[in-house]
Design a protein around this motif. Structure first.
Motif: not given
Length: 845
Positions: A598-615, A634-644
């Motif tokens: 909805d362009t009338n809302l102000q919602i910014s993105g959450g960041a990606g989380g963590s994935i750790f594989l020990k194998t 309108n004009g809101n920022g996206g969330g940063g990427g996480g860590r793999v």
């Protein structure tokens, strides 16, 4: 009289008060023996035999029959129906608001109006007030006691309550059939196809039903029809079922040293009507009965009195079916070799602890607790129904068994979930959900020391863990430890990390700018400008955080200014420690996805989380994802990427078989409606790291084979480089090449590489066969030289012919003999040379 026999034939005998008859043999044939007084009894003792034949009947409040042998044919009846208490220990204060109780509790309008159940399962008491049903308008059932060494019952034993107009009616009474030596003589035989009933009366319309009575049967025989139903009109007005305790003295429980088996049956009519109150099971019952098998069926509710004892111990088997329920106000703790929940059956309490050999549930069954469900099994657990413990934020499910199988669950949900198996965990066609969110601010670990179990909301440990393609497992902080992990379905921590405005580097709300996204492995995108000359980049100072090699923290949430304009949560954490990992599905720890755009809302993105594989070994054609979520409005920022992060434990740190995808991209920002320069910015990409020291021929995060057309000839983390040995019109054919000379083949229409190593066209192949362009030029020049030479020779011949014409006027003929004298030839030759020297000049140079 003990040495005489008594036969009553074709008579109807009635009397006031109680009576005791003692004979060697007693027979009632086509006769009735009736005690007319309230609470009166008929007691018959025979040293040899008692028989009721040809439509005979005994009527009383209490009937006691003691003999070595007893038989009741299929036309005869022992009847104590409606001969119990009109007002007894289980009668309610006002039968307009509650039914009467005995083995089962009567229904009631409110808990304060409910009557109290009494007596015990084995009916060992001699006191009247412990063996007869109570009334609520109508009277309860009376008491029947039969004791003999050899018993044949084909007739009816009736101890039902009776109803009255505009009343609930009485509760069921009691029936006890046992051997005189049923403990010391395991050869007990009770035979027949009789009907035993200690059910409550059917109440008047809109009245509360009374509870069922109690039946004790020491029998090998399964041909009896046995009922101890509660009274019922419709749902929520039904009395609880009574108790039926079956005592098998001929053989014990399988796998035990017991020489007897006791089975407790709590059953209601199979009409889908659930009683409003339960059938109590008291401490003295459990101890005296030593219950081996518990069967609850037909919508019955077994109510466990936790004020009296701490656990219900069923030594062999618990069976619930057809909407049956075991419940308690505080907790249900059951110890048994086997528990089976079938149909729509359930165990419901604030706290449930099951210690069993095996547990099996059906698709409609339920284990429901407010606080916790703990199951410890020594054999397989098979769960296909609903398992929930989600009323409080401390509610948990904890299962431990050799093998855990979860499939076709309508709901498997708690705030914390632990699945621990000695061998295997199979999750198939099921959804498992840990509802807890998580947002830690500080946590560290390394290659040899993982975080403690208590930091995870969903914990799985087994030798083999398999998530089938239709399986989905959700948790904020997930830990899986296994020798072999195979994921065909979904393992997801998306949107379960830090809530909006939460985390180490969350999004920011600033009045003159759009909302910024949360950060983690990449910084969140800035919100766009709203005013001219206002620099939003100077307002936001996002930063990345967490260890890129050993990521342990959730993604930060996006900015939130209000409930309506809420930000999005960050992704959670997934830690996997295995020997071998096979991924064909999805492992995700993405930022939360917006429910609507909805362009009338102000919602910014959450960041990606963590994935750790020990194998040690990993094969993947699935997806690993820790992306930041896209902004909305309108004009809101996206969330940063996480860590793999991949940590390979082999000596040379090598892995093979990665053809899947890894995505840690930042979420998209949203544009400004009119000014592009004021658009919200995308979140920065996260990080993907690996300690993989890849062998020659492989490279990248998971040591994937070098793509076709590239090679790597050394061991290490170097990248694959392009092959250049293939000629024009060639195609490289092999991946994972570890030498500079990459195999190739010719394009179609260029022949085989064996016949045409340079993949040349037909003309080029011809040039190549003659030495290339140089050879071709040499051939052309040689041809030109030959042509020129031929032209010169021809011209010379023509000139000579012309000269002959001038000298002789004609050409010499082969038929003409021309003879020159030597003396004549010399002047002629001299004149010819002179002529040539003067008049003939060469015309080529």
């Amino acid at each position: 009289t003990l040495f005489r026999s008594c036969t009553i034939l074709g008579q109807s005998v009635s009397f006031e008060g109680s009576i005791v008859l003692e004979y060697h043999e007693f027979s009632l044939t086509n006769s009735t023996l009736s005690c007319l007084s309230d609470l009166c009894s008929v007691t018959i003792r025979a040293s040899s035999a008692i028989s009721l034949l040809k439509a005979s009947m005994i009527n009383a409040s209490i009937v006691r029959l003691y003999s070595d042998s007893l038989s009741i044919d299929d036309t005869s009846v022992l009847n104590v129906t409606g001969r119990g208490y009109v007002k007894g220990p289980g009668s309610p204060a006002d039968f307009n608001y509650a039914g009467a109780s005995f083995g089962g509790r009567g229904a009631s309008q409110a808990a304060s109006a409910a009557s109290v159940a009494y007596g015990n399962l084995t009916l060992v008491q001699e006191e009247l007030n412990e063996t007869m049903g109570s009334g609520a308008g109508g009277a309860g059932g009376g008491c029947i006691r039969v004791e003999a060494n050899d018993i044949l019952i084909d007739g009816m034993l009736l101890a039902d309550g009776v109803s009255d107009k505009h009343a609930s009616g009485g509760s069921g009474g009691s029936i006890s059939i046992r051997s005189l030596g049923d403990i010391i003589n395991p050869s007990l035989s009770i035979r027949g196809n009789g009907y035993l009933s200690a059910s409550a009366a059917v109440p008047s319309s809109l009245q509360y039903g009374s509870g069922g009575g109690r039946i004790y049967l020491a029998s090998d025989n399964t041909n009896f029809s046995i009922e101890a139903f509660g009274g019922c009109t419709f749902k929520d007005f039904c009395g609880a079922a009574g108790t039926i305790l079956l005592f098998n003295g001929s053989h014990g429980c399988p796998g035990t040293n017991r020489t007897v088996t006791t089975t407790l049956v709590v059953s209601s009519p199979s009409c889908g009507i659930a009683p409003s109150t339960g059938t109590p099971l008291l401490i003295e019952d459990a101890e005296n009965a030593a219950i081996d098998i518990l069967k609850v069926s037909g919508g019955s509710v077994l109510w466990v009195d936790t004020s009296a004892y701490d656990a219900l111990r069923i030594s062999y088997r618990v069976i619930l079916d057809n909407s049956a329920k075991i419940t308690a106000d505080e907790f249900v703790r059951i110890g048994s070799k086997s528990i089976e929940l079938m149909g729509d059956s359930s165990i419901v309490s604030r706290d449930i602890v099951l210690i069993v050999a095996s547990l099996a549930t059906s698709s409609g069954s339920q284990l429901t607790a407010e606080s916790r469900i703990h199951v410890i099994a020594t054999a397989d657990l098979s769960i296909t129904g609903s398992v929930t413990a989600s009323s409080t934020k401390q509610a948990s499910i904890w299962l431990k068994a050799p093998v855990i199988k979860i499939s076709q669950t309508s709901k498997f949900e708690a705030y914390k979930i632990s699945l621990i198996a000695h061998a295997s965990i199979y999750i198939r066609d099921a959804v498992i959900r840990s509802k807890a969110s998580s947002c830690l601010s500080d946590l560290h670990f390394n290659a040899t020391s993982m975080p403690v179990q208590s930091t995870y909301t969903l914990y799985m440990r087994a030798q083999f863990v398999l998530l089938w393609s239709a399986a989905a497992v959700y948790g904020a902080r997930v830990y899986i430890s296994a020798n072999l992990l195979q994921i065909l379905g979904t393992l997801d921590a998306s949107g379960l990390g830090c809530a909006p405005n939460q985390g180490i580097s969350p999004g920011v709300v600033e009045g003159q700018c759009g909302y910024s996204g949360g950060s983690h492995g990449g910084v969140g995108g800035n919100g766009g400008q709203k005013l001219l000359h206002h620099r939003c980049n100077d307002t936001f100072n996002p930063s990345t955080f967490d260890n890129e090699t050993f990521p342990a923290l959730e993604g930060a949430g996006g900015a939130s200014g209000s409930a309506a304009d809420g930000g999005l949560s960050g992704g959670g954490v997934i830690h996997i420690v295995t020997q071998s990992t096979m991924i064909h599905g999805t492992i995700a720890a993405d930022g939360e996805t917006a429910a609507k755009d909805d362009t009338n809302l102000q919602i910014s993105g959450g960041a990606g989380g963590s994935i750790f594989l020990k194998t040690t070994f990993i094969y993947n054609n699935g997806t690993l994802s820790a992306v930041g979520s896209d902004a909305v409005g309108n004009g809101n920022g996206g969330g940063g990427g996480g860590r793999v992060s991949l940590f390979l434990t082999t000596g040379n740190y090598s892995a093979t078989g990665w053809i899947g995808t890894v995505n840690v991209s930042g979420g998209a920002g949203t544009p400004h409606p009119t000014i592009p320069a004021w658009d919200g910015k995308a979140g920065q990409d996260g990080t993907v790291v690996s300690n993989a020291r890849c062998p020659a021929g492989s490279a990248g995060l998971f040591c994937s084979p070098c793509p076709i057309g590239t090679y790597k000839s050394v061991v290490g983390q170097q990248l694959c480089v392009a092959c250049y040995n293939g000629p024009e019109h060639s195609l490289y054919t092999l991946s994972g090449v570890d030498v500079e000379e990459c195999p190739y083949k010719c394009e179609p229409d260029f022949g085989s590489v064996e016949d045409n190593p340079m993949c040349l066209g037909k003309f080029d192949r011809f040039l190549h066969s003659i030495g290339g362009v140089g050879g071709f030029v040499s051939i052309i020049l040689a041809a030109l030289f030959v042509v020129c030479l031929l032209v010169l020779v021809r011209k010379h011949c023509i000139q000579r012919s012309e000269m002959n014409k001038k000298l002789y006027g004609h050409l010499p003929s082969s038929d003409q003999d021309v003879h020159f004298k030597r003396a004549d030839a010399v002047p002629l030759l001299s004149s010819t040379r002179s002529l040539v020297a003067q008049d003939i000049k060469p015309e080529f140079g």
